[in-house]
Design a protein around this motif. Structure first.
Motif, PDB file in Angstrom:
ATOM      1  N   SER A 370       6.673  -3.540  -4.232  1.00  0.00           N
ATOM      2  CA  SER A 370       5.564  -3.528  -3.280  1.00  0.00           C
ATOM      3  C   SER A 370       6.016  -2.816  -2.008  1.00  0.00           C
ATOM      4  O   SER A 370       7.066  -3.133  -1.444  1.00  0.00           O
ATOM      5  CB  SER A 370       5.120  -4.959  -2.964  1.00  0.00           C
ATOM      6  OG  SER A 370       3.938  -4.965  -2.193  1.00  0.00           O
ATOM      7  N   ILE A 371       5.221  -1.846  -1.562  1.00  0.00           N
ATOM      8  CA  ILE A 371       5.618  -0.970  -0.454  1.00  0.00           C
ATOM      9  C   ILE A 371       4.751  -1.253   0.767  1.00  0.00           C
ATOM     10  O   ILE A 371       3.518  -1.244   0.697  1.00  0.00           O
ATOM     11  CB  ILE A 371       5.519   0.505  -0.872  1.00  0.00           C
ATOM     12  CG1 ILE A 371       6.551   0.783  -1.979  1.00  0.00           C
ATOM     13  CG2 ILE A 371       5.710   1.435   0.314  1.00  0.00           C
ATOM     14  CD1 ILE A 371       6.494   2.177  -2.550  1.00  0.00           C
ATOM     15  N   HIS A 372       5.427  -1.487   1.909  1.00  0.00           N
ATOM     16  CA  HIS A 372       4.732  -1.852   3.149  1.00  0.00           C
ATOM     17  C   HIS A 372       5.385  -1.176   4.353  1.00  0.00           C
ATOM     18  O   HIS A 372       6.496  -0.655   4.278  1.00  0.00           O
ATOM     19  CB  HIS A 372       4.797  -3.375   3.366  1.00  0.00           C
ATOM     20  CG  HIS A 372       3.967  -4.157   2.401  1.00  0.00           C
ATOM     21  ND1 HIS A 372       2.721  -4.654   2.711  1.00  0.00           N
ATOM     22  CD2 HIS A 372       4.218  -4.520   1.115  1.00  0.00           C
ATOM     23  CE1 HIS A 372       2.235  -5.299   1.665  1.00  0.00           C
ATOM     24  NE2 HIS A 372       3.120  -5.232   0.680  1.00  0.00           N
ATOM     25  N   GLY A 373       4.660  -1.235   5.473  1.00  0.00           N
ATOM     26  CA  GLY A 373       5.196  -0.850   6.769  1.00  0.00           C
ATOM     27  C   GLY A 373       5.128  -2.051   7.691  1.00  0.00           C
ATOM     28  O   GLY A 373       4.150  -2.807   7.671  1.00  0.00           O
ATOM     29  N   ASN A 374       6.136  -2.244   8.494  1.00  0.00           N
ATOM     30  CA  ASN A 374       6.215  -3.402   9.382  1.00  0.00           C
ATOM     31  C   ASN A 374       5.583  -3.087  10.730  1.00  0.00           C
ATOM     32  O   ASN A 374       5.345  -1.921  11.065  1.00  0.00           O
ATOM     33  CB  ASN A 374       7.680  -3.800   9.585  1.00  0.00           C
ATOM     34  CG  ASN A 374       7.875  -5.292   9.612  1.00  0.00           C
ATOM     35  OD1 ASN A 374       6.975  -6.035   9.983  1.00  0.00           O
ATOM     36  ND2 ASN A 374       9.060  -5.737   9.225  1.00  0.00           N
ATOM     37  N   SER A 375       5.320  -4.129  11.537  1.00  0.00           N
ATOM     38  CA  SER A 375       4.767  -3.902  12.868  1.00  0.00           C
ATOM     39  C   SER A 375       4.852  -5.166  13.701  1.00  0.00           C
ATOM     40  O   SER A 375       4.501  -6.243  13.233  1.00  0.00           O
ATOM     41  CB  SER A 375       3.304  -3.450  12.790  1.00  0.00           C
ATOM     42  OG  SER A 375       2.737  -3.304  14.077  1.00  0.00           O
ATOM     43  N   GLU A 436       9.819  -3.351   3.403  1.00  0.00           N
ATOM     44  CA  GLU A 436       9.292  -3.042   4.738  1.00  0.00           C
ATOM     45  C   GLU A 436      10.087  -1.832   5.205  1.00  0.00           C
ATOM     46  O   GLU A 436      11.172  -1.956   5.766  1.00  0.00           O
ATOM     47  CB  GLU A 436       9.466  -4.230   5.681  1.00  0.00           C
ATOM     48  CG  GLU A 436       8.654  -5.451   5.322  1.00  0.00           C
ATOM     49  CD  GLU A 436       7.179  -5.340   5.704  1.00  0.00           C
ATOM     50  OE1 GLU A 436       6.762  -4.238   6.132  1.00  0.00           O
ATOM     51  OE2 GLU A 436       6.450  -6.341   5.582  1.00  0.00           O
ATOM     52  N   VAL A 437       9.523  -0.650   4.950  1.00  0.00           N
ATOM     53  CA  VAL A 437      10.281   0.589   5.095  1.00  0.00           C
ATOM     54  C   VAL A 437      10.725   0.816   6.536  1.00  0.00           C
ATOM     55  O   VAL A 437      11.825   1.308   6.802  1.00  0.00           O
ATOM     56  CB  VAL A 437       9.455   1.779   4.578  1.00  0.00           C
ATOM     57  CG1 VAL A 437      10.202   3.091   4.782  1.00  0.00           C
ATOM     58  CG2 VAL A 437       9.122   1.571   3.101  1.00  0.00           C
ATOM     59  N   GLY A 438       9.878   0.465   7.488  1.00  0.00           N
ATOM     60  CA  GLY A 438      10.189   0.634   8.906  1.00  0.00           C
ATOM     61  C   GLY A 438       9.091   0.014   9.741  1.00  0.00           C
ATOM     62  O   GLY A 438       8.118  -0.529   9.208  1.00  0.00           O
TER      63      GLY A 438
END
Length: 473
Positions: A370-375, A436-438
């Motif tokens: 599962s691919i996501h971006g963090n924030s 969480e790629v970045g």
């Protein structure tokens, strides 16, 4: 004589036009339960009838975690406390406690659509110590043991101090059977299932409202627009108690369906999934029989469609980054003769997390990514890559293989491999990871993550990590 008649006339005049003082004072009445003020809905009040203090039974029962059933046709209220059942009818003085008749001082009444009962009945039959402050119009209720919400609310987390500091809610949304609460810290929700009407109650201890985008009324209450939702008729929220503060969110259901509730934190959002286990039909196309000689890899671009995910520092949606990178991973995996690649979505649509899990399990995938971006918009300095797995050693091995390559390929800060209970990696039966790629909320991370060149480097690293785990050269 004329003066006496005039005085008598004026007395009768004021008796007629002035409101009943007992009801007038009810508007300012409060209920203090185990030292905490109970926040009453605007149409629910403590009142006085024929010198008897009347209290809304549903408010008290729900605070004490009792089960309350209301039969509209017969005007019968049933309250269950463990094995003890209390039954009472509106406008009838005789109630039944554990099957035995009990005579009330005054019959229950319906006031502003709420059933109110005499406070003495609450005291004697529900195990409460009750006192009435007539001067300040305050009902003090003390239970023999505090309810579960208060116990958890007042107990510090021994592993961290997250419950000690007050958390603030900034936004509440309900989409696709998901309740999404944006806040500035993590809390553990206390979840209760109540009936008649069927509803799910979420208590968030040590939590209050911050700069909430949705409006609140004078009673610190609000509602969401859930028109068009198939299973939910209402979502309401309130500052349920003060000192310590506690927010309550209530989801009222249209049907008596079997609802499975899962929750997890993703970034600064508490995401609660409501899965109707009674009539689930996945909208995702049924898989064809795969070529059994190949390994099946499922790639899951997080969020999508009506669920944008988090927001980047330049106001871009996480769902778009997730899909762009996932499609590059798919492109590279399609070149691998020993791998059969599946996507939970390949466009801007929203399959629920339950549907993603069920599809992966149904096709017996060998790997789930599962691919996501963090924030964290409140902390724009936060940056780096982190990879999550759930408990299984096989998932940890997959996480390690992908993470080390991802760090080397894109050069962001190494935030490590971590164990966490996200639904898509917890309920899938195969080795599963969430990337969480970045941090899209970090200006440097966002620039790299949105670069087409960096995305291809990240995609190749993910593919290489998958191949290492699967022992494919």
């Amino acid at each position: 004589m004329k003066k006496a008649i005039l005085l008598l006339f004026l007395s009768l005049f004021f008796l007629i036009i002035l409101p009943d003082q007992s009801h007038a004072s009810a508007n300012q009445s409060k209920i203090i339960l185990d030292g905490q003020e109970v926040i009453l809905p605007s149409d629910v009040q403590v009142t006085v009838m024929n010198k008897h203090v009347m209290i809304p039974i549903r408010v008290v029962a729900e605070n004490l975690k009792f089960r309350v059933n209301w039969d509209q046709k017969s005007h019968l209220v049933k309250i269950q406390q463990n094995s003890k059942i209390i039954s009472l009818h509106v406008d009838q003085r005789e109630a039944k406690v554990a099957g035995k008749p009990v005579l009330l001082d005054i019959a229950p009444q319906i006031l502003n659509k709420s059933v109110v009962v005499p406070i003495r009945f609450v005291s004697e039959q529900m195990g409460l110590s009750v006192s009435w402050d007539n001067k300040d119009k305050i009902v003090h209720l003390t239970s023999s043991t505090n309810n579960s919400a208060q116990t958890e609310d007042s107990t510090p987390n021994s592993e961290n101090n997250e419950k000690v500091s007050l958390k603030h809610i900034n936004e509440i949304n309900f989409l696709n059977n998901q309740l999404v609460v944006s806040m500035d810290g993590k809390v553990t929700p206390i979840i209760s299932h109540l009936k008649d009407p069927n509803r799910i109650v979420f208590d968030l201890p040590n939590t209050t409202f911050g700069d909430l985008s949705q409006p609140l009324d004078s009673g610190s209450m609000g509602k969401l627009d859930v028109s068009g939702q198939p299973h939910v008729s209402e979502v309401r929220y309130s500052l349920f108690s003060r000192d310590p503060d506690q927010v309550r969110i209530v989801i009222e259901l249209k049907h008596a369906n079997t609802i499975q509730v899962n929750h997890e934190f993703i970034g600064d959002q508490l995401v609660i999934d409501l899965n109707d286990t009674g009539d689930f039909e996945s909208p995702i196309q049924e898989p064809l029989a795969g070529e059994r000689g190949r390994k099946i890899v499922m790639i899951d671009p997080g969020h999508g469609g009506s669920d944008p995910g988090t927001t980047s520092i330049s106001n871009k949606h996480e769902k778009d980054f997730n899909l762009a990178l996932s499609l590059k991973v798919q492109e590279l995996l399609l070149k691998e003769p020993e791998i059969e690649v599946w996507m939970t979505r390949d466009s801007d649509v929203y399959p629920t997390r339950t549907e993603r899990v069920q599809l992966a399990n149904k096709i017996n995938a060998d790997v789930f990514v599962s691919i996501h971006g963090n924030s964290v918009l409140e902390s724009p300095q936060a940056n780096g890559t982190e990879t999550y797995y759930y408990q299984r050693s096989s998932s940890k091995e997959l996480a390690d293989a992908i993470h080390k390559r991802l760090i080397k390929a894109i050069g962001l800060k190494d935030r490590g491999v971590k164990d966490n209970s996200f639904q898509v990696i917890r309920e899938t039966k195969m080795p599963a990871v969430l990337l969480e790629v970045g941090f899209l909320s970090n200006i440097s991370d966002e620039k790299a993550m949105l670069s087409n060149t960096v995305q291809y480097k990240a995609a190749q690293a993910i593919v290489d990590g998958i191949k290492e785990y699967l022992s494919i050269r």
